[in-house]
Design a protein around this motif. Structure first.
Motif, PDB file in Angstrom:
ATOM      1  N   PRO A 117     -24.674  22.042 -17.510  1.00 46.45           N
ATOM      2  CA  PRO A 117     -25.133  22.132 -18.930  1.00 46.45           C
ATOM      3  C   PRO A 117     -25.780  20.885 -19.724  1.00 46.45           C
ATOM      4  O   PRO A 117     -24.686  19.926 -19.813  1.00 46.45           O
ATOM      5  CB  PRO A 117     -24.148  22.971 -19.544  1.00 46.45           C
ATOM      6  CG  PRO A 117     -22.878  22.430 -18.682  1.00 46.45           C
ATOM      7  CD  PRO A 117     -23.459  22.343 -17.457  1.00 46.45           C
TER       8      PRO A 117
ATOM      9  N   ASP B  90     -26.992  20.732 -22.954  1.00 41.30           N
ATOM     10  CA  ASP B  90     -26.653  20.795 -24.541  1.00 41.30           C
ATOM     11  C   ASP B  90     -26.165  22.125 -24.941  1.00 41.30           C
ATOM     12  O   ASP B  90     -26.221  22.982 -23.843  1.00 41.30           O
ATOM     13  CB  ASP B  90     -28.007  20.608 -25.184  1.00 41.30           C
ATOM     14  CG  ASP B  90     -27.799  19.967 -26.509  1.00 41.30           C
ATOM     15  OD1 ASP B  90     -26.669  19.824 -27.005  1.00 41.30           O
ATOM     16  OD2 ASP B  90     -29.043  19.558 -26.862  1.00 41.30           O
ATOM     17  N   ARG B  91     -25.523  22.373 -25.931  1.00 34.34           N
ATOM     18  CA  ARG B  91     -24.812  23.498 -26.397  1.00 34.34           C
ATOM     19  C   ARG B  91     -25.272  23.751 -27.807  1.00 34.34           C
ATOM     20  O   ARG B  91     -25.234  22.741 -28.538  1.00 34.34           O
ATOM     21  CB  ARG B  91     -23.489  23.639 -25.913  1.00 34.34           C
ATOM     22  CG  ARG B  91     -22.506  22.905 -26.671  1.00 34.34           C
ATOM     23  CD  ARG B  91     -21.161  23.216 -26.190  1.00 34.34           C
ATOM     24  NE  ARG B  91     -20.255  22.596 -27.181  1.00 34.34           N
ATOM     25  CZ  ARG B  91     -19.831  23.283 -28.326  1.00 34.34           C
ATOM     26  NH1 ARG B  91     -19.988  24.647 -28.515  1.00 34.34           N
ATOM     27  NH2 ARG B  91     -18.678  22.569 -29.097  1.00 34.34           N
ATOM     28  N   LEU B  92     -25.211  24.994 -28.246  1.00 32.21           N
ATOM     29  CA  LEU B  92     -25.274  25.302 -29.706  1.00 32.21           C
ATOM     30  C   LEU B  92     -24.095  24.939 -30.471  1.00 32.21           C
ATOM     31  O   LEU B  92     -22.948  25.428 -29.892  1.00 32.21           O
ATOM     32  CB  LEU B  92     -25.743  26.643 -29.792  1.00 32.21           C
ATOM     33  CG  LEU B  92     -25.984  27.146 -31.185  1.00 32.21           C
ATOM     34  CD1 LEU B  92     -27.313  26.476 -31.720  1.00 32.21           C
ATOM     35  CD2 LEU B  92     -26.380  28.657 -31.138  1.00 32.21           C
ATOM     36  N   VAL B  93     -24.058  24.154 -31.719  1.00 35.01           N
ATOM     37  CA  VAL B  93     -22.825  24.164 -32.406  1.00 35.01           C
ATOM     38  C   VAL B  93     -22.823  24.888 -33.663  1.00 35.01           C
ATOM     39  O   VAL B  93     -21.743  25.110 -34.227  1.00 35.01           O
ATOM     40  CB  VAL B  93     -22.577  22.486 -32.617  1.00 35.01           C
ATOM     41  CG1 VAL B  93     -22.284  21.753 -31.150  1.00 35.01           C
ATOM     42  CG2 VAL B  93     -23.699  22.092 -33.243  1.00 35.01           C
TER      43      VAL B  93
ATOM     44  N   MET C 274     -27.588  21.335 -32.463  1.00 34.31           N
ATOM     45  CA  MET C 274     -27.315  21.260 -31.122  1.00 34.31           C
ATOM     46  C   MET C 274     -26.207  20.076 -30.969  1.00 34.31           C
ATOM     47  O   MET C 274     -26.022  19.378 -31.678  1.00 34.31           O
ATOM     48  CB  MET C 274     -28.364  20.884 -30.047  1.00 34.31           C
ATOM     49  CG  MET C 274     -29.564  21.955 -30.264  1.00 34.31           C
ATOM     50  SD  MET C 274     -29.226  23.554 -30.233  1.00 34.31           S
ATOM     51  CE  MET C 274     -28.699  23.612 -28.229  1.00 34.31           C
ATOM     52  N   GLN C 275     -25.349  20.196 -29.881  1.00 32.80           N
ATOM     53  CA  GLN C 275     -24.391  19.219 -29.717  1.00 32.80           C
ATOM     54  C   GLN C 275     -24.819  17.754 -29.373  1.00 32.80           C
ATOM     55  O   GLN C 275     -24.137  16.924 -30.002  1.00 32.80           O
ATOM     56  CB  GLN C 275     -23.603  19.595 -28.339  1.00 32.80           C
ATOM     57  CG  GLN C 275     -22.355  18.640 -28.169  1.00 32.80           C
ATOM     58  CD  GLN C 275     -21.285  18.966 -29.040  1.00 32.80           C
ATOM     59  OE1 GLN C 275     -20.829  20.013 -29.181  1.00 32.80           O
ATOM     60  NE2 GLN C 275     -20.652  17.854 -29.771  1.00 32.80           N
TER      61      GLN C 275
ATOM     62  N   LYS D 139     -20.441  27.603 -34.319  1.00 30.13           N
ATOM     63  CA  LYS D 139     -19.891  28.185 -32.963  1.00 30.13           C
ATOM     64  C   LYS D 139     -18.690  27.142 -32.505  1.00 30.13           C
ATOM     65  O   LYS D 139     -18.465  26.131 -32.965  1.00 30.13           O
ATOM     66  CB  LYS D 139     -20.918  27.813 -31.907  1.00 30.13           C
ATOM     67  CG  LYS D 139     -22.209  28.574 -32.136  1.00 30.13           C
ATOM     68  CD  LYS D 139     -22.049  30.043 -32.165  1.00 30.13           C
ATOM     69  CE  LYS D 139     -23.225  30.529 -32.049  1.00 30.13           C
ATOM     70  NZ  LYS D 139     -23.102  32.093 -31.894  1.00 30.13           N
TER      71      LYS D 139
END
Length: 421
Positions: free
Chosen positions: A18, A20-23, A32-33, A420
Motif C-alpha cells: 500500500p 497511500d491510504r484515505l484518512v 490522503m495519508q 477514517k
C-alpha cells in the motif's frame, strides 16, 4: 482493467505494497495519508526553528494538522464552486514577492527550499491554495462586515482609540545609575557625570557609543535602543517631553529611582503629523463611441463642442445635454474636488497639465473622448481623513477576525466530514 488484472494474479497481489491510504472524506474531496504526512513534516520543521515553542506530542500534532487540512479542503471546494482561479502569472508574481521578502532571488528561494527538503512545486501549489482560500474568505466574510460612521467616531473618542492611533516614538536611553543607599557625594558625582554626558551629546557625541560605554540599562549593548513606544507607555515627564521633540533631540538628565536617564528621539511616526494632499476642482464632458457613433464621429462631436464653448456657449448646459458620464452629467460635468491618483492616466495627465480656467482640447481616454476644464486647485490637510481611515481599518480588522472564526465553525459544522480510523 489493467489494475484489475494485477489484482487477479495471486503472485502479483502478494507483492503489492500500500502506497497511500484515505484518512478523511470532506464532502466531495479526499484527504490522503501522504498529504497529512507531508503537512506534519512541514509543521514539525517550522516548530523546530522556533526555540520558544515546544513540540506537541504526535497524536495532538496529527489531530491539529488534519483539522487544518479539513478546513482548507472545505474552503477550496467553496472556491471551486465560485469559479475562483489563480492563473500562472499571478502565482509567479506571488512567488517572486515571497522570495523578495526573504531577500532572495527566485532561484535562491528554490535552493533554500531544497535545502530544507521541500519541493518548489509543492510550495508553489501550497501558495496557490492559500491565495484561493484568501479570496474565498474575503468574498464570504468580508461582505458580512459593516463599520458605521458612528462606530468610527466612538472609537476615535475612546481611550483605546486614542492610544492605538497616537504618535509612536523610536527612542534610545542612557541610565547613569545611583544606588539606593548612595551617599550625598555619590549622588553629586552621578549628577555631574550625567550633566557632562548631556553636554557632550548636545555637542554631537555619538549616543549609541556613549550608551554602550556608560549606561547601566539592559539595552546598553544595543546602543540604548528602546524600540518603538507610544507616549502613553512612557513614564512622566517623558510622555510630555517626547511629544515636543524632533528626531535627534536629547532630553536633559531626569532623576528616577534608579539614577539619571537621558532619552534621545530617533524617529517618530503616526499621530497628528500634517498630511497634505493636492486636490483639483475639475469639470468635463465625456462622449463615448457606440454602435451608432464611430470613434471618428465621436471625436468630431467633441471638437464641435469644444469650439462652441470657446465661442461663448455655457459649459454646464452643453455638459447636461451631451455628456455621457453618469456621475457628473446632472451637475453639468462638475466632478468636484478630486485627487490625481484616483483618475485614469490619460485624464490625469491632461488635468495636471491644464492651466486653471483654460479649456483643454479634446483628448481620448479608455472611456471615450473628453473636454475638461480645471476650475481651481488646493492643498488640504488630510490628517482627519487619515485618522478615520486608520480607525475604520482597525475596527474592520477586529470584526473580520471575529467573523472569520464564526464562519469557519459554521462551514465545518455544515460540511459532511468522515475521519477514517
Amino acid at each position: 482493467m489493467f489494475v484489475a488484472s494485477l489484482l487477479a494474479s495471486g503472485s502479483l497481489f502478494a507483492a503489492v505494497q500500500p502506497l497511500d491510504r484515505l484518512v478523511a472524506i470532506v464532502d466531495n474531496d479526499l484527504i490522503m495519508q501522504s498529504q497529512l504526512n507531508q503537512r506534519m513534516a512541514e509543521v514539525r520543521q517550522t516548530i523546530q526553528k522556533r526555540d520558544d515553542m515546544p513540540m506537541p506530542d504526535e497524536a495532538t500534532l496529527r489531530q491539529q494538522v488534519l483539522e487544518r487540512l479539513i478546513l482548507e479542503s472545505i474552503q477550496l471546494q467553496i472556491g471551486e464552486r465560485a469559479a475562483i482561479r489563480i492563473n500562472d502569472e499571478e502565482l509567479g508574481q506571488a512567488m517572486q514577492t515571497i522570495a523578495a521578502r526573504n531577500n532572495l532571488t527566485l532561484e535562491q528561494f528554490r535552493a533554500a527550499l531544497a535545502q530544507d527538503g521541500l519541493s518548489f512545486d509543492t510550495a508553489r501549489e501550497q501558495v496557490r491554495r492559500e491565495m484561493i482560500i484568501s479570496r474565498v474568505r474575503q468574498h464570504q466574510v468580508g461582505g458580512r462586515i459593516q463599520v458605521s460612521e458612528q462606530e468610527v467616531q466612538n472609537f476615535l473618542n475612546s481611550e483605546v482609540g486614542k492610544l492605538e492611533l497616537s504618535e509612536e516614538y523610536h527612542l534610545a536611553h542612557i541610565l547613569v545609575p545611583i544606588a539606593e543607599s548612595a551617599s550625598t557625594q555619590s549622588v553629586q558625582e552621578a549628577t555631574r557625570k550625567a550633566t557632562d554626558l548631556y553636554q557632550k551629546l548636545r555637542q554631537g557625541a555619538d549616543f549609541a557609543q556613549a550608551a554602550m560605554m556608560v549606561s547601566a540599562s539592559e539595552s546598553a549593548l544595543e546602543g540604548g535602543d528602546m524600540g518603538w513606544r507610544k507616549a502613553a507607555e512612557l513614564p512622566s515627564p517623558f510622555d510630555r517631553e517626547v511629544s515636543l521633540m524632533r528626531p535627534g533631540d536629547v532630553t536633559e538628565p531626569v532623576r528616577i529611582p534608579g539614577g539619571f536617564v537621558i532619552v534621545k528621539l530617533l524617529e517618530k511616526r503616526g499621530g497628528e503629523t500634517p498630511q497634505m494632499r493636492n486636490e483639483t476642482h475639475v469639470r468635463h464632458i465625456l462622449l463615448r463611441p457606440s454602435e451608432i457613433r464611430s470613434d471618428a464621429e465621436t471625436r468630431r462631436l467633441a471638437e464641435r463642442l469644444y469650439q462652441r464653448i470657446q465661442n461663448g456657449e455655457d459649459f454646464t448646459e452643453l455638459a447636461q445635454r451631451f455628456s455621457e458620464d453618469p456621475g457628473s452629467v446632472r451637475e453639468g460635468g462638475d466632478m468636484g474636488w478630486v485627487t490625481a491618483d484616483a483618475l485614469e492616466p490619460e485624464f490625469r495627465q491632461v488635468m495636471e497639465n491644464s492651466p486653471k480656467d483654460l479649456l483643454s482640447k479634446p483628448f481620448q481616454s479608455t472611456y471615450g473622448w473628453h473636454v475638461l476644464q480645471v476650475l481651481d486647485r488646493r492643498s488640504v490637510d488630510n490628517r482627519e481623513q487619515i485618522r478615520q481611515q486608520q480607525a475604520f481599518g482597525f475596527l474592520r480588522a477586529r470584526k473580520y477576525d471575529e467573523e472569520l472564526q464564526a464562519w469557519l465553525r459554521q462551514i465545518r459544522d455544515e460540511t459532511y466530514v468522515e475521519i477514517k480510523p
